[in-house]
Design an enzyme around this catalytic site. Structure first.
Site, PDB file in Angstrom:
ATOM      1  N   PRO A 267      40.107  29.714  44.147  1.00  0.00           N
ATOM      2  CA  PRO A 267      40.270  29.474  42.917  1.00  0.00           C
ATOM      3  C   PRO A 267      39.424  29.868  41.775  1.00  0.00           C
ATOM      4  O   PRO A 267      39.748  30.032  40.529  1.00  0.00           O
ATOM      5  CB  PRO A 267      40.763  27.871  42.894  1.00  0.00           C
ATOM      6  CG  PRO A 267      39.999  27.468  43.996  1.00  0.00           C
ATOM      7  CD  PRO A 267      39.884  28.445  44.921  1.00  0.00           C
TER       8      PRO A 267
ATOM      9  N   ASP B 251      40.166  41.713  41.826  1.00  0.00           N
ATOM     10  CA  ASP B 251      41.013  41.340  40.795  1.00  0.00           C
ATOM     11  C   ASP B 251      40.254  40.770  39.562  1.00  0.00           C
ATOM     12  O   ASP B 251      39.275  40.309  39.561  1.00  0.00           O
ATOM     13  CB  ASP B 251      42.091  40.526  41.013  1.00  0.00           C
ATOM     14  CG  ASP B 251      43.318  41.074  41.638  1.00  0.00           C
ATOM     15  OD1 ASP B 251      43.416  42.335  41.522  1.00  0.00           O
ATOM     16  OD2 ASP B 251      44.102  40.430  42.402  1.00  0.00           O
TER      17      ASP B 251
ATOM     18  N   LYS C 290      44.311  43.685  36.146  1.00  0.00           N
ATOM     19  CA  LYS C 290      45.486  43.031  36.217  1.00  0.00           C
ATOM     20  C   LYS C 290      45.266  41.657  35.818  1.00  0.00           C
ATOM     21  O   LYS C 290      45.199  40.878  36.515  1.00  0.00           O
ATOM     22  CB  LYS C 290      45.920  43.178  37.818  1.00  0.00           C
ATOM     23  CG  LYS C 290      46.174  44.354  38.079  1.00  0.00           C
ATOM     24  CD  LYS C 290      47.519  44.295  38.837  1.00  0.00           C
ATOM     25  CE  LYS C 290      47.518  43.687  40.221  1.00  0.00           C
ATOM     26  NZ  LYS C 290      48.476  43.207  40.880  1.00  0.00           N
TER      27      LYS C 290
ATOM     28  N   GLY D 194      42.659  33.126  44.774  1.00  0.00           N
ATOM     29  CA  GLY D 194      43.248  32.064  45.460  1.00  0.00           C
ATOM     30  C   GLY D 194      43.730  32.495  47.013  1.00  0.00           C
ATOM     31  O   GLY D 194      42.782  33.212  47.589  1.00  0.00           O
ATOM     32  N   ASP D 195      44.937  32.473  47.360  1.00  0.00           N
ATOM     33  CA  ASP D 195      45.454  33.097  48.429  1.00  0.00           C
ATOM     34  C   ASP D 195      45.864  34.526  48.182  1.00  0.00           C
ATOM     35  O   ASP D 195      46.831  34.730  47.243  1.00  0.00           O
ATOM     36  CB  ASP D 195      46.220  32.020  49.344  1.00  0.00           C
ATOM     37  CG  ASP D 195      46.761  32.494  50.588  1.00  0.00           C
ATOM     38  OD1 ASP D 195      46.220  32.287  51.557  1.00  0.00           O
ATOM     39  OD2 ASP D 195      47.655  33.516  50.562  1.00  0.00           O
TER      40      ASP D 195
ATOM     41  N   MET E 190      51.283  31.355  36.660  1.00  0.00           N
ATOM     42  CA  MET E 190      51.404  32.272  35.341  1.00  0.00           C
ATOM     43  C   MET E 190      52.256  31.574  34.735  1.00  0.00           C
ATOM     44  O   MET E 190      53.295  32.097  34.151  1.00  0.00           O
ATOM     45  CB  MET E 190      52.075  33.630  35.947  1.00  0.00           C
ATOM     46  CG  MET E 190      50.780  34.315  37.049  1.00  0.00           C
ATOM     47  SD  MET E 190      51.590  35.808  37.659  1.00  0.00           S
ATOM     48  CE  MET E 190      52.491  35.062  39.057  1.00  0.00           C
TER      49      MET E 190
HETATM   50  N1  SAH Z   1      46.766  34.426  44.410  1.00  0.00           N
HETATM   51  C1  SAH Z   1      46.623  33.491  43.492  1.00  0.00           C
HETATM   52  C2  SAH Z   1      47.523  33.467  42.365  1.00  0.00           C
HETATM   53  C3  SAH Z   1      47.489  34.710  41.560  1.00  0.00           C
HETATM   54  S1  SAH Z   1      48.619  34.585  40.213  1.00  0.00           S
HETATM   55  C4  SAH Z   1      46.470  31.889  44.122  1.00  0.00           C
HETATM   56  O1  SAH Z   1      46.602  31.899  45.313  1.00  0.00           O
HETATM   57  O2  SAH Z   1      45.974  31.011  43.396  1.00  0.00           O
HETATM   58  C5  SAH Z   1      47.731  34.129  39.042  1.00  0.00           C
HETATM   59  C6  SAH Z   1      47.914  32.723  38.427  1.00  0.00           C
HETATM   60  O3  SAH Z   1      47.273  31.695  39.533  1.00  0.00           O
HETATM   61  C7  SAH Z   1      47.333  32.168  37.402  1.00  0.00           C
HETATM   62  O4  SAH Z   1      48.320  32.858  36.092  1.00  0.00           O
HETATM   63  C8  SAH Z   1      47.336  30.721  37.176  1.00  0.00           C
HETATM   64  O5  SAH Z   1      48.484  30.039  37.106  1.00  0.00           O
HETATM   65  C9  SAH Z   1      47.046  30.609  38.808  1.00  0.00           C
HETATM   66  N2  SAH Z   1      45.573  30.503  38.853  1.00  0.00           N
HETATM   67  C10 SAH Z   1      44.487  31.154  39.291  1.00  0.00           C
HETATM   68  N3  SAH Z   1      43.325  30.797  39.536  1.00  0.00           N
HETATM   69  C11 SAH Z   1      43.637  29.574  38.720  1.00  0.00           C
HETATM   70  C12 SAH Z   1      42.735  28.579  38.128  1.00  0.00           C
HETATM   71  N4  SAH Z   1      41.406  28.645  38.576  1.00  0.00           N
HETATM   72  N5  SAH Z   1      42.977  27.350  37.597  1.00  0.00           N
HETATM   73  C13 SAH Z   1      44.330  27.564  37.336  1.00  0.00           C
HETATM   74  N6  SAH Z   1      45.176  28.392  37.642  1.00  0.00           N
HETATM   75  C14 SAH Z   1      44.917  29.260  38.348  1.00  0.00           C
END
Ligand code: SAH
Length: 479
Positions: free
Chosen positions: A235, A258, A280, A312-313, A393
């Protein structure tokens, strides 16, 4: 004048060597914990371990039984040195330890007295064991804690399957020397062997696949094919990436990341890896998805080891499906490394149970972006039935999400937690109800990524560190 620090180029008082112990005896003299600690360390080798102890404590006696060690239930005597290469005096008594050390020296056997550096002929290292590969860390007794810290760091850097991989290398050494000329080709072969397809197959526990990969590599004259790893960066906080992600980053030729992945995470990569931003972030697409797919294929074809780093994942709202399809179509090998998804980081920040006994037993990962058309998204019903909903998002269409859920019949009092920049130092936490959620849309001060979690389980969160979503009257809040 700047003086050279005293330790610059200092000489080692103890020179590290690897001592052959297979088929030989190592003697440990003592009854208690110190003897057991040494026995355990030595137990990582193929030495025969002889414990000389009149009254072994229970743990030591058990270890001797479980490890087929030799127990000599007698007072120390030089006879116990038969066929020994090393002796450890661990009696806890200085005079007895000193006597054992001097007996050993007279017999030409090197001795170590536990916790008495002055009596020692040699020191035992902190050990990273990937037999047949070993990394031994010594501090000449200056800092066992320091040695353990270094050990832990090195341990995370080395794949757990390095041992079997090294054993495989030994088995193929002759063939490689026969087929490949000495020099660049052979070096390239071994580099590809230890970081390419053979290493990946061994890591996956696929022994037959590893053999095939080595044959193919030899046939290709040591030239490795490219490989793309779709890696979850977690994250945001750099210590929330996995050890595997870290290892791949350190081996990468190219890192394609990204915009959401912080610099601190990208910096964990190999220093001279090429870094390419795929952009992106909402509103500033620096590369289209098609361009990213093409780029990954092109890099793979060029034989590069690519880390495609996603926040994230990688399989959660990461468009990994399209990238995998493109790589598959182009016949480029790839793998997926999971990461901590934003919903989990946000829940952790909030101390929020995503499932709660008797309250919520399912969970929905959704996005505020698929609400087109008038039909209710199918997850709304799950929310009404008590699922915890994580909205990715979901800031700019928070009102839409809230409206749809309310229309579907979710109570306006349902608890909502919002985290901006989850896991990072500058995170912000907000709490409220479904009725407050539309306010999120107007919060122009929230410029980091935002995670919204909705459901009755949210009521179990810790609200000590969060502000109410509804309290919008603050100097730092721009509406
Ligand atoms: N693959 C990522 C998600 C990508 S979509 C995952 O698994 O987390 C991008 C969205 O992820 C952002 O708009 C937000 O809603 C969320 N996100 C990603 N990093 C974040 C963070 N550090 N804190 C809060 N939301 C986060």
């Amino acid at each position: 004048m700047v003086e050279k620090p005293e330790h610059a180029n200092a000489k080692l008082n103890a020179f590290p060597v690897f001592l052959r112990v297979e088929g030989r005896v190592v003697v440990v003299v003592g009854d208690g914990d110190e003897a057991l600690a040494k026995a355990r360390l030595l137990g990582q080798s193929a030495a025969t371990i002889r414990i000389v102890s009149v009254k072994p404590e229970a743990d030591l006696a058990r270890w001797v039984r479980d490890n087929d060690a030799e127990l000599v239930p007698a007072e120390w005597s030089t006879e116990h040195l038969a066929n020994a290469v090393l002796v450890f005096a661990a009696t806890g008594d200085e005079a007895r330890d000193a006597a054992i050390v001097s007996d050993a020296r007279r017999a030409g056997v090197a001795a170590n007295a536990v916790d008495r550096p002055a009596l020692c002929d040699f020191f035992t290292p902190a050990l990273v064991n990937r037999a047949p590969v070993a990394v031994a860390i010594g501090t000449e007794g200056a800092g066992p804690v320091l040695a353990q810290m270094i050990r832990a760091r090195i341990d995370t850097m080395l794949s757990p399957s390095l041992g079997p991989l090294a054993a495989l290398a030994a088995a193929w050494r002759d063939a490689a020397e026969r087929v490949l000329p000495r020099g660049a080709a052979r070096r390239a072969f071994w580099k590809a062997f230890f970081s390419g397809a053979p290493a990946r197959a061994v890591e996956a526990g696929d022994a037959a696949g590893a053999e095939r990969a080595v044959s193919a590599l030899l046939e290709a004259g040591g030239k490795a094919g490219g490989h793309v790893a779709l890696v979850g960066a977690g994250p945001g906080s750099e210590d929330l990436i996995t050890l595997r992600a870290h290892r791949l980053l350190m081996e990468a030729d190219v890192i394609v990341h990204d915009a959401l992945v912080p610099d601190a995470v990208i910096a964990l990569g190999r220093r001279d890896a090429e870094r390419i931003s795929a952009g992106k972030r909402k509103g500033c697409h620096s590369k289209t998805q098609k361009e990213i797919n093409d780029l990954l294929v092109e890099l793979g074809r060029a034989g590069k080891r690519v880390v495609r780093l996603k926040s994230g994942d990688p399989l959660v709202f990461g468009r990994a499906g399209e990238e995998m399809a493109a790589l598959r179509a182009a016949g480029i090998s790839y793998e997926i490394v999971p990461g901590v998804t934003a919903a989990f980081a946000a829940a952790a920040d909030f101390e929020l149970p995503l499932t709660l006994r008797g309250v919520s037993s399912s969970m929905v990962f959704t996005t505020g972006h698929d609400l087109k058309g008038k039909t209710l998204p199918d997850w709304a019903q799950l929310a009404i039935d008590g699922a915890t909903v994580a909205v990715y998002m979901g800031r700019s269409n928070a009102a839409d999400v809230a409206g749809r859920l309310a229309d579907a019949g979710l109570s306006p009092d349902t608890a909502v937690a919002v985290v901006e920049n989850a896991s990072l130092g500058h995170k912000r936490l907000f709490h409220g109800t479904l009725a407050d959620l539309p306010l999120l849309q107007d919060r122009n001060d929230l410029i980091g990524p935002v995670m919204t979690i909705i459901g009755d389980a949210v009521a179990g969160a810790n609200f000590d560190k969060s502000q109410p979503l509804a309290a919008r009257i603050g100097a730092d809040v721009v509406i």
